[in-house]
Design a protein around this motif. Structure first.
Motif, PDB file in Angstrom:
ATOM      1  N   ILE A  96       9.544  -6.847   7.443  1.00 13.23           N
ATOM      2  CA  ILE A  96       8.314  -7.150   8.182  1.00 13.23           C
ATOM      3  C   ILE A  96       7.198  -6.207   7.750  1.00 13.23           C
ATOM      4  CG2 ILE A  96       7.254  -7.136  10.477  1.00 13.23           C
ATOM      5  CD1 ILE A  96       9.967  -8.125  11.553  1.00 13.23           C
ATOM      6  N   LEU A  97       7.524  -4.930   7.621  1.00 23.92           N
ATOM      7  CA  LEU A  97       6.540  -3.946   7.181  1.00 23.92           C
ATOM      8  C   LEU A  97       6.063  -4.244   5.764  1.00 23.92           C
ATOM      9  CD1 LEU A  97       5.010  -1.329   7.788  1.00 23.92           C
ATOM     10  CD2 LEU A  97       6.988  -0.094   6.899  1.00 23.92           C
ATOM     11  N   LEU A  98       6.996  -4.594   4.875  1.00 24.73           N
ATOM     12  CA  LEU A  98       6.645  -4.910   3.501  1.00 24.73           C
ATOM     13  C   LEU A  98       5.717  -6.121   3.432  1.00 24.73           C
ATOM     14  CD1 LEU A  98       7.087  -4.449   0.442  1.00 24.73           C
ATOM     15  CD2 LEU A  98       8.971  -6.088   0.623  1.00 24.73           C
ATOM     16  N   PHE A  99       6.059  -7.192   4.130  1.00 24.83           N
ATOM     17  CA  PHE A  99       5.214  -8.381   4.112  1.00 24.83           C
ATOM     18  C   PHE A  99       3.875  -8.139   4.798  1.00 24.83           C
ATOM     19  CE2 PHE A  99       9.277 -10.772   3.448  1.00 24.83           C
ATOM     20  CZ  PHE A  99       8.930 -11.237   2.193  1.00 24.83           C
ATOM     21  N   GLY A 100       3.851  -7.283   5.798  1.00 28.21           N
ATOM     22  CA  GLY A 100       2.585  -6.924   6.426  1.00 28.21           C
ATOM     23  C   GLY A 100       1.671  -6.171   5.472  1.00 28.21           C
ATOM     24  N   LEU A 101       2.231  -5.211   4.753  1.00 26.65           N
ATOM     25  CA  LEU A 101       1.438  -4.452   3.784  1.00 26.65           C
ATOM     26  C   LEU A 101       0.982  -5.329   2.624  1.00 26.65           C
ATOM     27  CD1 LEU A 101       3.405  -1.089   3.675  1.00 26.65           C
ATOM     28  CD2 LEU A 101       1.143  -1.488   4.629  1.00 26.65           C
ATOM     29  N   LEU A 102       1.875  -6.193   2.128  1.00 29.07           N
ATOM     30  CA  LEU A 102       1.488  -7.090   1.045  1.00 29.07           C
ATOM     31  C   LEU A 102       0.418  -8.080   1.489  1.00 29.07           C
ATOM     32  CD1 LEU A 102       4.872  -7.866  -0.746  1.00 29.07           C
ATOM     33  CD2 LEU A 102       2.954  -6.542  -1.596  1.00 29.07           C
ATOM     34  N   GLY A 103       0.565  -8.602   2.693  1.00 30.55           N
ATOM     35  CA  GLY A 103      -0.446  -9.515   3.219  1.00 30.55           C
ATOM     36  C   GLY A 103      -1.785  -8.827   3.394  1.00 30.55           C
ATOM     37  N   GLY A 104      -1.748  -7.591   3.851  1.00 33.90           N
ATOM     38  CA  GLY A 104      -2.986  -6.836   3.992  1.00 33.90           C
ATOM     39  C   GLY A 104      -3.652  -6.558   2.659  1.00 33.90           C
ATOM     40  N   TYR A 105      -2.839  -6.227   1.657  1.00 33.83           N
ATOM     41  CA  TYR A 105      -3.392  -5.912   0.340  1.00 33.83           C
ATOM     42  C   TYR A 105      -3.848  -7.168  -0.403  1.00 33.83           C
ATOM     43  CZ  TYR A 105      -3.836  -4.105  -4.374  1.00 33.83           C
ATOM     44  OH  TYR A 105      -4.317  -3.773  -5.604  1.00 33.83           O
ATOM     45  N   LEU A 106      -3.103  -8.252  -0.269  1.00 31.75           N
ATOM     46  CA  LEU A 106      -3.409  -9.457  -1.043  1.00 31.75           C
ATOM     47  C   LEU A 106      -4.388 -10.406  -0.368  1.00 31.75           C
ATOM     48  CD1 LEU A 106       0.088 -10.332  -2.517  1.00 31.75           C
ATOM     49  CD2 LEU A 106      -1.872  -9.374  -3.708  1.00 31.75           C
ATOM     50  N   VAL A 113     -13.780  -2.757  -5.509  1.00 31.02           N
ATOM     51  CA  VAL A 113     -13.390  -3.796  -6.457  1.00 31.02           C
ATOM     52  C   VAL A 113     -12.282  -3.279  -7.371  1.00 31.02           C
ATOM     53  CG1 VAL A 113     -14.180  -5.175  -8.411  1.00 31.02           C
ATOM     54  CG2 VAL A 113     -15.571  -5.017  -6.352  1.00 31.02           C
ATOM     55  N   PHE A 114     -12.367  -2.037  -7.815  1.00 30.12           N
ATOM     56  CA  PHE A 114     -11.314  -1.448  -8.644  1.00 30.12           C
ATOM     57  C   PHE A 114     -10.002  -1.357  -7.876  1.00 30.12           C
ATOM     58  CE2 PHE A 114      -9.024   2.380 -10.032  1.00 30.12           C
ATOM     59  CZ  PHE A 114      -8.738   2.002 -11.333  1.00 30.12           C
ATOM     60  N   LEU A 115     -10.069  -0.944  -6.611  1.00 31.71           N
ATOM     61  CA  LEU A 115      -8.870  -0.757  -5.804  1.00 31.71           C
ATOM     62  C   LEU A 115      -8.174  -2.082  -5.511  1.00 31.71           C
ATOM     63  CD1 LEU A 115      -7.169   1.317  -4.227  1.00 31.71           C
ATOM     64  CD2 LEU A 115      -8.633   0.852  -2.261  1.00 31.71           C
ATOM     65  N   PHE A 116      -8.947  -3.113  -5.217  1.00 31.67           N
ATOM     66  CA  PHE A 116      -8.367  -4.402  -4.838  1.00 31.67           C
ATOM     67  C   PHE A 116      -8.501  -5.442  -5.945  1.00 31.67           C
ATOM     68  CE2 PHE A 116      -9.644  -2.522  -0.720  1.00 31.67           C
ATOM     69  CZ  PHE A 116      -8.369  -2.363  -0.203  1.00 31.67           C
ATOM     70  N   PHE A 117      -8.597  -5.010  -7.198  1.00 31.74           N
ATOM     71  CA  PHE A 117      -8.815  -5.949  -8.295  1.00 31.74           C
ATOM     72  C   PHE A 117      -7.737  -7.030  -8.406  1.00 31.74           C
ATOM     73  CE2 PHE A 117      -8.388  -7.222 -12.756  1.00 31.74           C
ATOM     74  CZ  PHE A 117      -9.621  -7.804 -12.930  1.00 31.74           C
ATOM     75  N   PRO A 118      -6.439  -6.683  -8.364  1.00 33.57           N
ATOM     76  CA  PRO A 118      -5.432  -7.749  -8.497  1.00 33.57           C
ATOM     77  C   PRO A 118      -5.542  -8.793  -7.395  1.00 33.57           C
ATOM     78  CG  PRO A 118      -4.412  -5.606  -8.728  1.00 33.57           C
ATOM     79  CD  PRO A 118      -5.822  -5.377  -8.283  1.00 33.57           C
ATOM     80  N   SER A 119      -5.824  -8.356  -6.194  1.00 40.98           N
ATOM     81  CA  SER A 119      -5.893  -9.310  -5.092  1.00 40.98           C
ATOM     82  C   SER A 119      -7.244 -10.028  -5.045  1.00 40.98           C
ATOM     83  CB  SER A 119      -5.602  -8.613  -3.776  1.00 40.98           C
ATOM     84  OG  SER A 119      -6.382  -7.460  -3.647  1.00 40.98           O
ATOM     85  N   LEU A 120      -8.296  -9.416  -5.564  1.00 40.86           N
ATOM     86  CA  LEU A 120      -9.574 -10.119  -5.632  1.00 40.86           C
ATOM     87  C   LEU A 120      -9.534 -11.263  -6.637  1.00 40.86           C
ATOM     88  CD1 LEU A 120     -12.209  -7.266  -5.368  1.00 40.86           C
ATOM     89  CD2 LEU A 120     -11.893  -9.155  -3.797  1.00 40.86           C
ATOM     90  N   LEU A 121      -8.613 -11.191  -7.595  1.00 37.49           N
ATOM     91  CA  LEU A 121      -8.440 -12.305  -8.529  1.00 37.49           C
ATOM     92  C   LEU A 121      -8.018 -13.580  -7.801  1.00 37.49           C
ATOM     93  CD1 LEU A 121      -6.740 -10.643 -11.612  1.00 37.49           C
ATOM     94  CD2 LEU A 121      -9.055 -11.536 -11.440  1.00 37.49           C
TER      95      LEU A 121
END
Length: 69
Positions: free
Chosen positions: A6-16, A46-54
């Motif tokens: 749950i923690l992993l999916f929460g962090l991934l959802g927040g980041y992505l 933009v640099f920090l969230f570049f993969p998810s901004l794609l």
């Protein structure tokens, strides 16, 4: 084990999804009126969230607004 997933999916959802969406709306509102320090902060986001901004890149639109005459 379940708590870790749950923690992993929460962090991934927040980041992505969550943080790039917040970053996108922030950039859209402040892009043309930002100071030099704020513009550096924007570039950092933009640099920090570049993969998810794609993931959101098809929806980005930074064209200049029409001028009011």
């Amino acid at each position: 084990m379940v708590v870790n997933l749950i923690l992993l999916f929460g962090l991934l959802g927040g980041y992505l999804l969550v943080m790039p969406a917040i970053t996108y709306f922030y950039l859209q509102k402040r892009w043309y009126v930002a100071s030099s320090f704020e513009r550096g902060f924007m570039y950092f986001l933009v640099f920090l969230f570049f993969p998810s901004l794609l993931l959101l890149s098809p929806f980005l639109n930074f064209r200049p607004q029409p001028r009011k005459i």
